[in-house]
Every structure is written in C-alpha cells, then in structure tokens.
Enzyme design. Structure first.
Site, short mmCIF file in Angstrom:
data_model
loop_
_atom_site.label_atom_id
_atom_site.label_comp_id
_atom_site.label_asym_id
_atom_site.label_seq_id
_atom_site.Cartn_x
_atom_site.Cartn_y
_atom_site.Cartn_z
N TYR A 35 28.40 -15.72 98.25
CA TYR A 35 27.76 -14.45 98.60
C TYR A 35 28.64 -13.58 99.50
O TYR A 35 28.43 -12.37 99.58
CB TYR A 35 26.42 -14.69 99.28
N LYS A 64 22.01 -23.11 91.25
CA LYS A 64 22.92 -23.82 92.16
C LYS A 64 22.76 -25.33 92.12
O LYS A 64 23.45 -26.05 92.84
CB LYS A 64 22.72 -23.33 93.59
N ASN A 119 22.89 -22.18 106.94
CA ASN A 119 23.02 -21.94 105.50
C ASN A 119 24.18 -20.96 105.31
O ASN A 119 24.05 -19.79 105.66
CB ASN A 119 21.74 -21.33 104.92
N TRP A 165 23.48 -27.22 98.46
CA TRP A 165 22.38 -26.52 97.79
C TRP A 165 22.77 -26.37 96.33
O TRP A 165 23.70 -25.66 96.03
CB TRP A 165 22.15 -25.16 98.44
N ASN A 187 13.12 -21.27 108.07
CA ASN A 187 14.34 -21.14 107.26
C ASN A 187 14.67 -19.66 107.10
O ASN A 187 13.86 -18.88 106.59
CB ASN A 187 14.15 -21.77 105.88
N GLU A 188 15.85 -19.28 107.54
CA GLU A 188 16.40 -17.94 107.33
C GLU A 188 15.44 -16.81 107.73
O GLU A 188 15.14 -15.93 106.94
CB GLU A 188 16.85 -17.77 105.88
#
Length: 887
Positions: free
Chosen positions: A519, A621, A513, A600, A439-440
C-alpha cells in the site's frame, strides 16, 4: 456471604459422577425453519412457517465473494452469491425430555449475527447485541417439559447506520463481511437450581490463573461464581480439583458456603501442584483438567464443570520478545478469519481443525484471531496443539457514525459487553496470551472517508477516551494478561496537514499493521520504520500484526520488479505476493525485539469493500485460497523457513503458458542441497540458499511441453517437486516485452510478456501522475488496439539485456508520449554499442501526445544477448514495448 474452609466431605470424595450426568444438554440442530426478510406480524401473531425454508443450525444466509476465472470450478459464482444484510427469522418446534423436570433450563447460543431477539412459547426471553460471543438466556419460566415448545429467533446483520437497528453494535465497519444467521451451535442446557453461574456473560463461571511457578510448585488461583435459583437457601460445598492427563488428582481444595435463595456468590481458593508438568506451547502442550463440583449438605452432586487447563506463565520483554515459562519463544504466525467458500461463517469443528492443520503444517505457532471473538472450538484446539493466541474485540476502524465525534453511550456499553464476554469466555485457555481492544482506529484524517468525512470537511473523532476506558476495563477483568491493539499509521509518511493519533501508547503491548511494498513505500522501508517505533517507546513490547500482499493464483509475472503491482486493482500476480513475504520476513526475522509477527492472511476471505486480482468481494492476501484448494507459493516459503519438514517447492507452477523461452526458476527448499533439472538436464546443485530460496537463472525452455524438476538432496527422506510449463510457438520464436508492466497487457495479434531483462529506469503507467503532477485521461487511448501494452512504460536511463540465439532479428519499439511537449524529450537507443535510433522526439514524430508510434530496426545478435541502451539527451528516455523477431 462468609466463606469458610472445611474438610472434604466423604460423600464428595467417593463420588465419581461425570459432567454429563449432572447437566443435560439438548443440541438444537435440525428441524429449523428460516425466512429471509422481516415479518412485521411476528412475534405478536403466530404466523405459519410452512413455506419457510428447512435449515439446520449452524446456518447463514450469506454467500459472499467469488473468483472470476473458471466459475464452474467454484461453489461461489456471480449468479449465486447473496450479500443480503438485514433481518432473518428462525423457528424451531421441539419437545423437552422429562430429565428437565425440576431443573433450570438455559438456552445457549454460541453466536447469532449481529443482533438477536428470542421468544419461547410466545414469551420474550431477551436479546443480544454482538455477533461473535456466546450468550445464554433463562428459559425456565417459558419452557414446557414433555410438551411441544416453539422457539422464535430474530437475527439482524444490517449494516450499522444512523438510526438503524444495529447502530450501536460493533463492528461499525471493517474490511470483512458480517455474515448473518445462527452460525454457531444452539443448545438447551438443564442444571440444578443451585449451579455454577450460567449467566456469567457466557463464561464457564470458573476462572483459573497460574499465579506462581517454579520447578518445585505451581500455584493456581481459582474463582467460582455460584448461583442459587431455588426457592430456599442452600448450604453447599465446592470442591476444586486439578487432574493430570491420566486422570490422577494432583491438587484439590474444598470450600463451604450458604447461598440465599435467588442470589449468588463468589468463592476462591488456591491449588498447589508439586513438580508441575507445564504447558509448553507446541513443544509440549500438556493439559490438566480443572474440575469444580458443588455438593449439597447431604453429599449429592448438584453441579459440575470440567475444562482443560494448562499450567503456564507468560512474560513479554520489550527487547527480547516472548517468554513462555521463562524460556524465549519466537512467535511466528498468521491472522485468521473464520469464513470459507460455500459455508461463510457456518463452519463445522472439522472445518476449523482442517484450517488449523494447514497453519500448523506451514509452521505457524501463533494465530491472531481477527477481528472479533472466535468460538470455543479454535480455542480448544489451540490449547491442544500449543498455539499462542491473540484475542480481540471488533472495534475496527470506526467507532462513530455520521457527524458524531464521540462514541455513543450505547456503543460504549456494547464495546464493554463484547470485551467482557471475550475475556470471561476465554479466560481459562492456556493458549490466550493477550486481549486486543482495537484494530486500526488511528487513521486520523489520513483517509477521512473512513470516518465519514471528506478532505474538505474531515470528521476526526478522538479514539483515545474509548481506548483508555476499554484498556482499564480489560485490566480489571483479567489482571493476569496484558492488553494490546493493532495500529495502521503511526510514524507513516503523510503529506502536510495529515495527523494520526498515537493509540499504541494506551495498551501494554503494541501491534503494527504495516504493508510496505504494497500500500505504501517499498519493502526495504520496513526495517527502519520498526526500529523507529521501537525507539519511540523502548519500554513497550512491539509486534507486527499484519504484513503481506494480494496474490491472485491466475495472474502471473515474469519479473516481480517489472512494474508496480496494483494493491487496489487487478494486477496482483501470485509471484509478487511471494516477493513481499520474502522481503518482509528477512526484515522481521532480524528484529529480536519483536515479541511476535503475524502475516496477513492465512486464507483469502470475504470482504465487500474489495474488487481485486482475480476475485470479487474477496481479500486475496491469503496464503491459501478461499476454498482451501490452493496453497499459494508463499505458503511454501514459510514452510521451508518455519519447519524442519523437508520442503522443496517450485514457484510459478500455475504460470503454465510461458511468455519467454528463457526464465529464472525459483525454488523454496530447506534441504541441504537442491538440484534443478529442466527437461532432464541438470542446471546445477545449490546449497546454503539464503532464506531457503534457491534461484537458477537462464533456464531455457523448448517449444511445447517442458518438465521442470527440483530435487532435494541430503534430506532424511526423498523430497522433490515438479511442474510442467508450456512454451507456444509464438513465444519460442520471438521476445515481446511489455515495458513497465508487472503483468503483461494485451496487444492486437501478439503475445507479450511482462517487463523483464531490464536494468535501471522506472516503471509506471502513463495514467499515473507525472513528476509535474499532470495526469493523462484514460479515454485518450480508447481507440488504440494495443492500449493495455502501450499504457505502461519504462522511463529514465536504462537498458535491456535480452537473451537470444545468435543471428539476425528485427527489433520493433513502441513509443508514446504521455506528457512532454515538442523538444522536451529526446533520446538515443544503442544496440550492442551501435546507435540505432538517434535523437528521437516522440511528440514530434507522432504529431503530439498520446499517439503511439513504432520503429523497426534490424539488429544482429553475436554473443547470445542483445544489449539495448536507452540514452537520454533531453528529459528521460521512454519505451512502451520491445519486440525482437526473426526477419
């Protein structure tokens, strides 16, 4: 070892022994003692545990994250949280029953965070690195049957750092807190010396896959790993059966083999099911039971496992999305972290089922189990209810520490170990669709601090070698399921010199994502971005794995477009979270090529990298609060869109003390028609509301208590929702607008609302960089009692249409010059076509920058509205606050 096909032994065919008669399981739940902190004398010395705390398992020592308002209403408060990361010791004394005599004994830990070492009766049994997976240890040599046994467990959830005890244990970092402890069950299990392998990476030792499927027949390939820990060789027969929901055998096979002493072997077969009843997701989550038995040459049952199995096949198409058993299925769901207030990770099966019920009520049919391996309870429930799962390992953001540019050998081993455990322990769950390997990990040098570097000296290790290795490993472990990962950054707009790796190309599937409107960018940017990703790799199925915004249930706005939300700070009104979900879902629902979407997040969760909204150490969130007490407005947006359950929900219900006497009312309703009543007066009936969002503008509130009622019409059952809003005398008598603010700032002696009734212009904080890059020192307003209100502005060419009763008023304007020098900003203000302020130069009038000034002008309202126009002459017009009061 040679495997041969034999007829079913008569003894096996007529035996009806149940699993609990074959294996003995002793739950180790109560009687534990716990000590937080290291004890250097252990385990060498028998240190007394009489002063240790009495606990039961599951257990964690951490309490992390709290909401700042109303602390008396919450389990977590600033004075009782514990973020300790380090060593903890557990000790248990227990007696083993005589049924363990002659058996092999296995200690089973469903999870121990994040590392564990285990001693039984002074003998070290082993250790485990990784806080999320089940592991077993052979306790036979150390166990005392019929006598008191002493179990000692050292766990350590220290933050990984160079040289630390957890240096090579994933995750190294992450936007979630790693709770410590034995937070899932512990048990002692007895088996025959000849058994289905108990040491197969915590897995069941039996693995089944639907290899072929038609309406006439299903083929289920089954493998079993067998083990003989006895003193002599054993000839056994393995019987494989598939039972339907009524217990009837629908397919069976048997195999015979000889197992040498202290050895293992693998045996396989194919079960053929005629006219199979399929596992069809939420529409029909039909489950068979897969039974594997081992029998001795004399027919005695030696071991037996039984587990749920759904006959199904999955296909994922890059243009048309997800198919279950050949039929398209729109996957729409949530990400999920396993902690909750008051319990951390030490939750009960009932807690997990309650969480699942909340998600299912909202209409979710898929869950992304983030960002680590979750336990068997949620996998079993997902099988039962027909939910599709994305499973993943905790390779999150970071895979090196310090100045290293490559993952250490130990970390690579740990990543493979956690991936192996994830796959083997969850292989047989029909609900699991894909294995996530990361992930990321694609930040590149966009945020070098994430990877231990700085802007001047970025450390940019390449994740691709590790990802390729893990992808190949997953494919070898389970060729039947596709691999996937989630990215943060591909095709995002960055400045010059910023580069991010394209990690998505490694796996079969891709997940993005993307937090447009939160953001970065605007919510409207999402659609084009997804189209570009899809066009870049048209043959790879694409999903959206995270999207959303923070939502504080005690922070509110009158207009979500009034100013910028603060994704890293306080201003995170609940209404803005709803807006982002509305906008994002409109885009996502229009993209047929997306094979799944996961918002999310389902619930607020603990994260010590955060201090935002109305919480500390909580990621806000979630659509439901950390304590599960509040379902935020956005939750009902999805319930109205994702379910057929009649739903009517008034937004802004927690914004009770209203700032304005005139407001819009927003209702999520999937009923055929919806009527709104304010204080008993109907504002009309709406039907066919886009996205099930019904909006009534211009609702007037009266001083005091106001009852707002939304009524669904035409539904099968009466459906309505009501809220009570208050309007104070000050708010009833005046309109006070904090220009440029999504959340109104404080002012001395006056109550302002957030920016509303505007058209045009740009909202910003004077502390944000201006177009020329200049930035204002925050200390410049330190002595201004209205500094919060003054700090935000609306700028450009813009206007306000303020609803008011006819009559005479005083319009008071507050201005501040943040950056322009004398003569560089001049503008007029026009009220209902009449110029009331001409050629205002704030810097000249105030004697310089960063000094607030006010102007009061009498105005008259004739048509129920005051129309103000801010007209630039030089530069841009600007205003910080507008107050319209009776003279």
């Amino acid at each position: 070892m040679r495997t041969i096909l034999t007829p079913l032994a008569l003894a096996i065919a007529t035996t009806t022994v149940h699993a609990q008669d074959i294996r003995t399981s002793l739950p180790l739940t109560t009687g534990w003692r716990f000590h937080q902190g290291d004890v250097p004398q252990l385990p060498a010395a028998n240190v007394p545990a009489t002063d240790w705390a009495e606990v039961s398992v599951p257990h964690t020592w951490n309490r992390v994250g709290y909401y700042t308002p109303n602390p008396e209403q919450h389990l977590h408060r600033a004075d009782n949280v514990s973020k300790y990361q380090g060593v903890g010791w557990y000790r248990l004394e227990f007696t083993v029953p005589a049924t363990f005599t002659g058996k092999r004994a296995w200690l089973q830990f469903d999870a121990a965070s994040r590392t564990a070492e285990i001693w039984l009766n002074g003998r070290r049994l082993g250790d485990h690195q990784g806080g999320f997976s089940r592991f077993r240890l052979d306790a036979t040599p150390a166990l005392k049957v019929g006598k008191k046994n002493s179990l000692l467990v050292k766990v350590d959830n220290s933050l990984p750092m160079p040289g630390s005890s957890t240096f090579d244990t994933l995750p190294l970092r992450g936007d979630f807190f790693i709770h410590g402890g034995l937070y899932r069950p512990v048990a002692l299990i007895a088996t025959d010396p000849v058994h289905i392998d108990m040491m197969d990476a915590g897995g069941p030792g039996v693995y089944a896959t639907t290899s072929a499927l038609s309406s006439a027949e299903a083929q289920v390939d089954v493998r079993a790993r067998l083990r003989n820990d006895g003193a002599r060789s054993a000839t056994v027969t393995a019987r494989f059966r598939l039972l339907d929901a009524s217990g009837k055998t629908v397919a069976e096979q048997s195999r015979a083999l000889t197992l040498s002493r202290a050895s293992g072997d693998e045996i396989s077969t194919t079960l053929r099911v005629k006219t199979p009843h399929l596992w069809q997701g939420t529409a029909d989550p039909y489950l068979h039971r897969l039974v594997v038995e081992l029998a001795s040459s004399k027919g005695a049952i030696l071991d037996r496992t039984e587990q749920a199995f759904g006959i199904r096949q999955i296909r994922i198409d890059p243009d048309h999305g997800f198919f279950l058993n050949g039929q398209p299925l729109k996957l729409r769901g949530v990400g999920y972290h396993q902690d909750r207030e008051g319990k951390g990770w030490a939750v009960t099966p009932q807690d997990i089922e309650s969480d699942l019920d909340i998600m299912r009520e909202m209409g979710a049919n898929t869950i992304r189990l983030t960002h680590y391996q979750h336990g068997q309870v949620i996998h079993d429930l997902a099988d039962k209810y027909g939910l599709i799962l994305w499973d993943e390992i905790p390779l999150v953001t970071v895979w090196t520490l310090g100045a290293a540019t490559d993952a250490s050998p130990g970390l690579k081993d740990n990543a493979r170990q956690q991936l192996r455990e994830l796959i083997r322990q969850n292989h047989n769950h029909a609900s699991v669709a894909t294995w996530g390997i990361a992930n990321e990990v694609d930040f590149g040098n966009s945020i070098p601090a994430f990877l231990g570097g700085t802007r001047d000296n970025p450390i940019v290790p390449d994740p691709m070698p590790l990802l390729r290795e893990l992808n190949a490993y997953a494919k070898a472990e389970d060729p039947s399921r596709p691999t996937t990962l989630a990215t943060c950054c591909e095709l995002r707009a960055y400045g010059s010199g910023v580069g991010v790796p394209t990690t998505a190309e490694v796996t079969d599937l891709a997940g993005a994502n993307r937090y447009f409107g939160w953001y970065f960018g605007t919510a409207a940017d999402l659609g084009g971005h997804l189209d570009a990703l899809h066009a870049r790799r048209p043959h790879q199925p694409l999903s959206v794995t995270e999207y959303g915004a923070g939502g504080a249930t005690t922070i509110h706005t009158d207009d979500v477009m009034g100013g910028p939300a603060d994704s890293r700070g306080k201003n995170q009104p609940e209404e803005y979270e709803s807006y982002i979900h509305e906008q994002n879902w409109a885009t996502l629902a229009s993209k047929p090529y997306l094979w799944a979407t996961w918002l999310w997040n389902s619930f607020d969760f603990a994260s010590t990298v955060r201090g935002e909204g109305d919480a500390r150490d909580i990621n806000t969130k979630g659509l439901v609060t950390y304590d599960r007490k509040i379902r935020k407005d956005a939750y009902y947006f999805y319930k109205a869109n994702w379910t057929d359950t009649p739903t009517v929900h008034i937004n802004g219900r927690r914004y009770v003390d209203r700032a304005y006497p005139v407001t819009s009312v927003r209702v999520y309703s999937n009923t055929p028609r919806t009527e709104l009543l304010v204080n008993g007066k109907s504002l009309g009936i709406l039907d066919n509301c886009p996205q099930h969002i019904c909006v009534w503008t211009g609702a007037r509130l009266v001083p005091g208590t106001n009852k707002v009622l939304a009524r669904g019409l035409g539904a099968a059952a009466p459906t309505e929702d009501s809220v009570v809003w208050q309007l104070g005398k000050e708010a009833a008598d005046a309109i006070r607008i904090d220009s440029g603010a999504i959340v109104a700032g404080s002012a001395e002696g006056r109550r302002f609302g957030s920016d509303s009734f505007f058209d045009g212009g740009t909202a910003r904080s004077i502390f944000a960089p201006a177009e020329d890059g200049t930035r204002v020192d925050r200390g410049a307003l330190a002595g201004n009692p209205d500094r919060e209100m003054v700090a935000t502005v609306r700028e450009g060419r813009f206007g306000y249409r303020i609803p008011l009763e006819n009559g005479d008023y005083i319009a008071t304007f507050t201005f501040i010059e943040p950056s322009a020098g004398l003569g560089l900003r001049r503008f007029d203000i026009v009220a209902d076509g009449k110029r009331i302020i001409k050629g205002l130069d704030i810097a000249a009038a105030a004697g310089g920058k960063m000094t607030a000034i006010r102007r009061q002008i009498p105005v008259r309202v004739k048509d129920g509205q005051l129309d103000l126009r801010f007209m630039p002459i030089v530069g841009q017009a600007i205003v910080s606050g507008i107050e319209v009061t009776r003279p």
